[in-house]
Design a protein around this motif. Structure first.
Motif, PDB file in Angstrom:
ATOM      1  N   SER A 119       0.557  -0.987  -0.295  1.00 47.96           N
ATOM      2  CA  SER A 119       0.014  -0.144  -0.113  1.00 47.96           C
ATOM      3  C   SER A 119       0.586   1.463  -0.433  1.00 47.96           C
ATOM      4  O   SER A 119       0.137   2.524   0.074  1.00 47.96           O
ATOM      5  CB  SER A 119      -0.980   0.635   1.155  1.00 47.96           C
ATOM      6  N   ALA A 123      -0.752   5.044  -0.501  1.00 54.85           N
ATOM      7  CA  ALA A 123      -0.027   6.431   0.777  1.00 54.85           C
ATOM      8  C   ALA A 123       0.229   7.316  -0.046  1.00 54.85           C
ATOM      9  O   ALA A 123      -0.331   8.867   0.522  1.00 54.85           O
ATOM     10  CB  ALA A 123       0.733   5.783   1.686  1.00 54.85           C
ATOM     11  N   ASP A 124       1.127   7.634  -0.976  1.00 54.93           N
ATOM     12  CA  ASP A 124       1.962   8.283  -1.442  1.00 54.93           C
ATOM     13  C   ASP A 124       0.894   9.360  -2.130  1.00 54.93           C
ATOM     14  O   ASP A 124       1.026   9.779  -2.557  1.00 54.93           O
ATOM     15  CB  ASP A 124       3.030   7.691  -2.807  1.00 54.93           C
ATOM     16  N   LEU A 127      -1.017  11.292  -0.299  1.00 59.51           N
ATOM     17  CA  LEU A 127      -0.701  12.148   0.430  1.00 59.51           C
ATOM     18  C   LEU A 127      -0.775  13.765  -0.591  1.00 59.51           C
ATOM     19  O   LEU A 127      -0.792  14.470  -0.334  1.00 59.51           O
ATOM     20  CB  LEU A 127       0.805  12.144   1.680  1.00 59.51           C
ATOM     21  N   SER A 130      -3.724  15.326  -1.534  1.00 63.89           N
ATOM     22  CA  SER A 130      -4.106  15.371  -0.009  1.00 63.89           C
ATOM     23  C   SER A 130      -4.225  17.234  -0.148  1.00 63.89           C
ATOM     24  O   SER A 130      -3.336  18.121  -0.233  1.00 63.89           O
ATOM     25  CB  SER A 130      -3.789  15.322   1.105  1.00 63.89           C
ATOM     26  N   LYS A 386      -4.366   6.398  11.152  1.00 63.36           N
ATOM     27  CA  LYS A 386      -4.046   5.814  10.295  1.00 63.36           C
ATOM     28  C   LYS A 386      -4.029   6.883   8.545  1.00 63.36           C
ATOM     29  O   LYS A 386      -3.867   7.395   8.392  1.00 63.36           O
ATOM     30  CB  LYS A 386      -3.349   4.989   9.880  1.00 63.36           C
ATOM     31  N   LYS A 387      -5.175   7.300   8.402  1.00 61.23           N
ATOM     32  CA  LYS A 387      -6.296   7.969   7.703  1.00 61.23           C
ATOM     33  C   LYS A 387      -6.100   9.198   7.682  1.00 61.23           C
ATOM     34  O   LYS A 387      -5.046   9.693   6.891  1.00 61.23           O
ATOM     35  CB  LYS A 387      -7.546   7.268   7.438  1.00 61.23           C
ATOM     36  N   ARG A 390      -1.765   9.950   7.275  1.00 63.64           N
ATOM     37  CA  ARG A 390      -1.130   9.667   5.899  1.00 63.64           C
ATOM     38  C   ARG A 390      -1.672  10.765   5.000  1.00 63.64           C
ATOM     39  O   ARG A 390      -0.636  10.945   3.739  1.00 63.64           O
ATOM     40  CB  ARG A 390      -1.773   8.224   5.194  1.00 63.64           C
ATOM     41  N   SER A 429       4.919  10.760   4.713  1.00 58.55           N
ATOM     42  CA  SER A 429       3.693  11.327   5.738  1.00 58.55           C
ATOM     43  C   SER A 429       3.978  11.556   6.962  1.00 58.55           C
ATOM     44  O   SER A 429       5.084  10.639   7.015  1.00 58.55           O
ATOM     45  CB  SER A 429       2.626  11.140   5.283  1.00 58.55           C
ATOM     46  N   HIS A 431       2.244   9.611   8.782  1.00 62.01           N
ATOM     47  CA  HIS A 431       1.873   8.168   9.325  1.00 62.01           C
ATOM     48  C   HIS A 431       3.455   7.638   9.543  1.00 62.01           C
ATOM     49  O   HIS A 431       4.213   7.072  10.003  1.00 62.01           O
ATOM     50  CB  HIS A 431       1.560   7.302   8.462  1.00 62.01           C
ATOM     51  N   ASP A 432       4.523   8.290   8.358  1.00 58.18           N
ATOM     52  CA  ASP A 432       5.126   6.970   8.278  1.00 58.18           C
ATOM     53  C   ASP A 432       6.347   7.748   9.470  1.00 58.18           C
ATOM     54  O   ASP A 432       7.163   7.370   9.603  1.00 58.18           O
ATOM     55  CB  ASP A 432       6.060   7.966   6.993  1.00 58.18           C
TER      56      ASP A 432
END
Length: 521
Positions: A119, A123-124, A127, A130, A386-387, A390, A429, A431-432
């Motif tokens: 995933s 995720a990238d 972001l 976003s 998490k959501k 990210r 992000s 999250h990372d």
């Protein structure tokens, strides 16, 4: 209203050279109101805006000396124009680049085999889509006054701080104003939004002046950070389901008390403030360990573990990066949180120095418990949010630490990790970032476990519990007998000498040696 362009906007409009970057201001001032709570953007203090060094160094870091005709000291010849040295230097640089690329490829290959993530592309993409992808700002209070080290380069030195009287007076006056705001409940009306200088390595390089939409996005990101949550019960459930860190009750008791105090002081809607408090205190163990190791070396008591000083310094440097991340997210905005964290850190430092004097293994064991709890906390937070995480960009201090070409001491603190299993976190992000912090804390747990030798007092936790119980029983019996005879009107014939009983030939030591022969001890 229309915003004046920040001072560094002109420099961002062109391809910035290193000299142009250094000559640009460290931060810009911009008014950043938000719909619910008005705010402002501040700049770093003037003493951090050093000009480019007036005295430039020659090649290979040799400082150029001023020519003085009557100088009796002979100067070495200039090495600027030497083809042979230039060729050797180029070869060394090429080898360093090749080695760094090889280490990066190895780390990616190990990561793909150990924890493959299908995933990552999703995720990238999330972001990039976003509304916060291009937001580049920070919310730290201390950073707005004291700056951050990544804004200082080798050609623009940080200088030296003022004397303790001057700098403490300034800080006291500044914090006194914040105390008044805290009491009046007006802290949120003057929140700082820092707009740091952009750098070419930024994936979302802002090359135009700040617009009203940019400022609104900065305030919106701050509001979104305030919606993050951390469920304390879920953290304790994670701790109950993982393998237990063995510790005697003399260590586990204070540990549980500290964890419950954190749950009380920082409710579930203040996770960033809690993390900033934890990271402020988390550096203290490694400071105390290095302090005591240096003291033991100075007195000639112990030198065989001197290499641990390098490991502990790498650990505290890693915790410092975690602290700067939480600071950039606004974890230190409240006067209450700063007061609690800074004073708790000083007390914690002295407490761990005393614990080291009693038993270094017990001190390491306490840190192992704390770091294991941090792993559970960050893991729960990253999964629970998490959501949202990210969709938020990583702070620039996180990018500067985890994605820099020079990973300063990053591998040094991971002493328990196999040499082949290098870690090179991908930080895009938020999250990372929290996943990288979680994995860092897991490495600290392993290192603290390695520091507890097999032949130390921690080899058997039950023996430590037994000796602790006998010691407490002796102290209680001594107090009770003395108090009883005093109230009865008699005189205490002989008091129990606790020092003799705890000595090498005392009753407790003899009892512990006898019990060690039993199979169940």
């Amino acid at each position: 209203r229309a915003l004046p362009p920040p001072p560094f906007a002109a420099a961002n409009a062109r391809a910035m050279s290193p000299v142009a970057l250094l000559s640009a201001p460290v931060a810009a001032r911009a008014r950043a109101p938000r719909a619910r709570v008005p705010g402002r953007a501040t700049a770093l203090p003037k003493h951090l805006r050093h000009p480019v060094g007036a005295v430039r160094g020659a090649k290979r870091g040799v400082w150029a000396a001023r020519a003085v005709s009557d100088d009796p000291v002979p100067r070495p010849p200039s090495l600027d124009e030497d083809p042979e040295l230039d060729a050797l230097e180029s070869a060394v640089l090429a080898a360093d680049v090749a080695a760094a690329e090889a280490r990066e490829a190895l780390a990616r290959a190990v990561e793909a085999r150990v924890s493959p993530s299908a995933s990552a592309d999703e995720a990238d993409a999330a972001l990039a889509a976003s509304p916060f992808a291009r937001v580049r700002c920070e919310y730290g209070y201390i950073q707005s006054n004291a700056g951050v080290y990544i804004d200082v380069s080798k050609t623009r030195p940080p200088g030296v701080p003022k004397n303790v009287l001057a700098i403490s007076t300034e800080n006291f006056a500044r914090e006194l104003k914040e105390l008044r705001k805290f009491v009046a409940g007006t802290e949120a009306e003057d929140d700082a939004i820092l707009v740091p200088p952009a750098f070419p390595g930024d994936a979302f390089f802002v090359s135009s002046p700040l617009s009203a939409e940019d400022v609104d996005a900065m305030s919106a990101l701050r509001d979104e950070l305030e919606t993050l949550r951390l469920t304390n019960d879920a953290v304790w459930e994670r701790e109950a389901n993982r393998p237990e860190v063995k510790a005697p009750w003399i260590i586990k008791g204070p540990y549980l008390l500290l964890c419950y105090a954190l749950d009380f002081a920082f409710p579930e809607h203040k996770p960033i403030q809690r993390f900033w408090f934890l990271e402020t205190v988390a550096r203290m163990p490694y400071f105390s360990y290095n302090t005591m190791l240096t003291l033991y070396e100075l007195l000639g008591w112990w030198r065989r573990s001197s290499e641990l000083q390098r490991v502990h310094f790498a650990e505290q440097w890693n915790e410092y990066q975690h602290l700067l991340v939480m600071e950039s997210l606004g974890g230190d905005r409240s006067w209450r949180d700063r007061f609690l964290a800074q004073h708790a850190a000083l007390f914690y430092f002295l407490l761990l120095c005393f614990a080291w004097l009693l038993s270094p293994a017990l001190a390491y064991n306490f840190s192992e418990l704390i770091e294991a709890h941090a792993v559970d906390t960050y893991a729960q937070f990253a999964e629970e949010n998490k959501k949202k995480l990210r969709l938020m960009p990583a702070p620039r201090v996180a990018k500067a630490y985890w994605t820099n070409d020079d990973l300063y001491l990053f591998d040094a603190f991971q002493s328990a990790r196999p040499k082949r299993a290098l870690r090179r976190p991908k930080v895009r992000s938020l999250h990372d970032v929290f996943c990288a912090i979680r994995d860092d804390e897991a490495e600290h747990v392993a290192t603290m476990g390695e520091c507890q030798m097999e032949n130390s007092a921690m080899a058997d936790v039950r023996k430590v519990d037994l000796v602790t119980a006998l010691t407490l029983f002796t102290i209680s019996a001594n107090f009770w007998v003395t108090n009883f005879l005093t109230k009865a009107g008699g005189e205490v014939a002989t008091e129990l000498d606790l020092g003799e009983m705890l000595g090498e030939d005392g009753a407790l030591s003899v009892a512990a040696r006898l019990l060690s022969f039993l199979p169940f001890f």
